[in-house]
Design a protein around this motif. Structure first.
Motif, PDB file in Angstrom:
ATOM      1  N   ARG A   1       0.831  -1.203   0.000  1.00 42.37           N
ATOM      2  CA  ARG A   1       0.000   0.000   0.000  1.00 42.37           C
ATOM      3  C   ARG A   1       0.864   1.251   0.000  1.00 42.37           C
ATOM      4  N   HIS A   2       1.931   1.250   0.783  1.00 39.92           N
ATOM      5  CA  HIS A   2       2.812   2.406   0.862  1.00 39.92           C
ATOM      6  C   HIS A   2       3.475   2.685  -0.492  1.00 39.92           C
ATOM      7  N   SER A   3       3.919   1.648  -1.171  1.00 38.47           N
ATOM      8  CA  SER A   3       4.565   1.827  -2.471  1.00 38.47           C
ATOM      9  C   SER A   3       3.578   2.332  -3.510  1.00 38.47           C
ATOM     10  N   ARG A   4       2.359   1.785  -3.512  1.00 35.16           N
ATOM     11  CA  ARG A   4       1.340   2.254  -4.444  1.00 35.16           C
ATOM     12  C   ARG A   4       1.029   3.728  -4.197  1.00 35.16           C
ATOM     13  N   HIS A   5       0.887   4.092  -2.925  1.00 35.53           N
ATOM     14  CA  HIS A   5       0.568   5.481  -2.594  1.00 35.53           C
ATOM     15  C   HIS A   5       1.686   6.427  -3.019  1.00 35.53           C
ATOM     16  N   LYS A   6       2.918   5.993  -2.884  1.00 36.08           N
ATOM     17  CA  LYS A   6       4.055   6.831  -3.268  1.00 36.08           C
ATOM     18  C   LYS A   6       4.008   7.156  -4.761  1.00 36.08           C
ATOM     19  N   ILE A   7       3.745   6.145  -5.580  1.00 35.14           N
ATOM     20  CA  ILE A   7       3.672   6.345  -7.027  1.00 35.14           C
ATOM     21  C   ILE A   7       2.486   7.239  -7.385  1.00 35.14           C
ATOM     22  N   LEU A   8       1.337   6.958  -6.784  1.00 37.27           N
ATOM     23  CA  LEU A   8       0.130   7.722  -7.097  1.00 37.27           C
ATOM     24  C   LEU A   8       0.260   9.185  -6.667  1.00 37.27           C
ATOM     25  N   ARG A   9       0.858   9.442  -5.514  1.00 42.09           N
ATOM     26  CA  ARG A   9       1.011  10.812  -5.030  1.00 42.09           C
ATOM     27  C   ARG A   9       1.962  11.601  -5.929  1.00 42.09           C
ATOM     28  N   GLU A  10       3.083  10.976  -6.351  1.00 37.06           N
ATOM     29  CA  GLU A  10       4.073  11.684  -7.155  1.00 37.06           C
ATOM     30  C   GLU A  10       3.572  11.963  -8.570  1.00 37.06           C
ATOM     31  N   ASN A  11       2.820  11.024  -9.127  1.00 39.42           N
ATOM     32  CA  ASN A  11       2.426  11.123 -10.523  1.00 39.42           C
ATOM     33  C   ASN A  11       1.011  11.653 -10.731  1.00 39.42           C
TER      34      ASN A  11
END
Length: 400
Positions: free
Chosen positions: A351-361
């Motif tokens: 979940r943390h990795s998915r959120h990181k990508i979604l927040r940045e992009n």
């Protein structure tokens, strides 16, 4: 060019305004079964990735249809120049239909694509290619962008150029601007204090240079609001957060066609072994870089919000820019149609990795059912997953 209206009349679906933070969403007004086509759509504008073109992937400058034959494609991807593909009648490429702009040499898969490109945006870009310094400025634009945006690509600076050329060339300039402005063009999410990664401090110099070159190329008053510092950031964010990846491949289409042939069992088994060996050779030489790849902006598709458990997915079965949205599970009437902005690899991460990508992009934090069910997980990216996010970011869009 497709229309982009909230009252767009497409049977079975409707765009609804649902308020912040999502803004709007696409909803089913009738049930769909898994595998059903929900809608088909042509893009507002489409463009091949710059690095993809440099790697030798030839595609129609308008619709992204491959210009290579399947056997040529197999030779280049596998490194085996003497390879012969059986059943050549299954090759989708029709070179006898190919043509080019007589003024600048841009290549198309057919006269219709050449004419449609000319009618929409190519008059402006073709003129600049033929001016004394115009071609140089367009090349500079691409070079600066490539230094900003290394593979795997998720956007193209020429997509921005085609937006500006479309507006500059349009008879109804206000209407053309309105089409693109209805797409999300948020540069920051002030509620969550998120800014798009392409607008970070490390890219200030390149963005200034890109805007300066754009201002020299596009001088019409109708596009000047996008060439101010704030307007250009908005345009970059529009493309960065709405761009849908488009992938086409003559080899993949050949495989699909030969796989549909009615062959004797032994011939079928031999063909399957041949295809498996070919893909192994391609994987060894090219890795995952199999397709002509580019980015496009779509009106309806841009209204689809993200879920880490999507009920729909975009497909490109015609080997061009025509998007076909299909249900991946049953969808009830009244249910929101959601896609994943992440690829399968990223969806399998924490979940943390998915959120990181979604927040940045894409400038939002996901609160889908999958993310909510994993809310107790520790927010640490594992070493196995890596901490970059760029390797798994999708070519897909957002409206959030």
């Amino acid at each position: 060019m497709a229309e982009c209206r909230e009252d767009m009349d497409v049977p079975g679906i409707e765009v609804r305004v649902i308020g912040e933070p999502k803004g709007k969403g696409l909803f089913a007004v009738k049930p769909f079964k898994a595998g059903d086509v929900i809608f088909e759509e042509r893009p507002l504008v489409c463009c091949q990735f710059a690095w993809n073109a440099d790697y030798g992937y030839a595609s129609c400058d308008f619709c992204m249809r491959p210009l290579e034959g399947a056997e040529e494609n197999a030779h280049r991807l596998s490194g085996k120049k003497d390879l012969i593909l059986p059943y050549p009648q299954c090759c989708p490429t029709r070179k006898e239909n190919h043509c080019e702009c007589a003024l600048c040499g841009v290549r198309y898969c057919c006269v219709q694509c050449k004419d449609e490109a000319w009618a929409q945006y190519h008059q402006v870009l073709c003129l600049r290619k033929r001016e004394r310094d115009g071609s140089h400025k367009l090349e500079m634009l691409v070079d600066v962008w490539k230094n900003l945006h290394y593979p795997p690509e998720t956007a193209s600076i020429m997509l921005l150029a085609r937006i500006l050329a479309t507006v500059q060339q349009a008879q109804d300039k206000d209407g053309a601007v309105h089409l693109f402005m209805q797409l999300c063009h948020q540069t920051v999410n002030e509620q969550e204090e998120i800014a798009h990664k392409l607008l970070g401090e490390q890219f200030v110099g390149q963005l200034f240079t890109l805007r300066k070159i754009m201002s020299e190329i596009f001088t019409d008053q109708s596009v000047q609001h996008w060439l101010t510092p704030e307007g250009f950031q908005s345009l970059v964010a529009l493309v960065g957060t709405n761009g849908q990846g488009v992938g086409t491949s003559p080899l993949s289409e050949w495989v699909k066609n030969v796989s549909a042939l009615k062959l004797p069992q032994q011939d079928k088994e031999n063909l399957d072994r041949f295809i498996d060996k070919l893909y192994d050779d391609v994987e060894e030489v090219m890795g995952s870089f199999l397709n002509n790849e580019g980015s496009a902006l779509y009106a309806l598709q841009s209204a689809c919000n993200h879920s880490c458990e999507p009920n729909a997915a975009p497909n490109f079965p015609y080997s061009n820019f025509q998007l076909v949205m299909c249900a991946v599970r049953d969808i009830a009437a009244g249910e929101e149609i959601c896609v994943s902005y992440l690829d399968d690899c990223a969806l399998g991460r924490s979940r943390h990795s998915r959120h990181k990508i979604l927040r940045e992009n894409y400038l939002f934090t996901c609160h889908c059912s999958k993310c909510e069910s994993e809310s107790n997980e520790i927010d640490v990216t594992s070493e196995e997953e890596g901490d970059d996010g760029n390797e798994s970011e999708s070519d897909e869009e957002i409206d959030d």
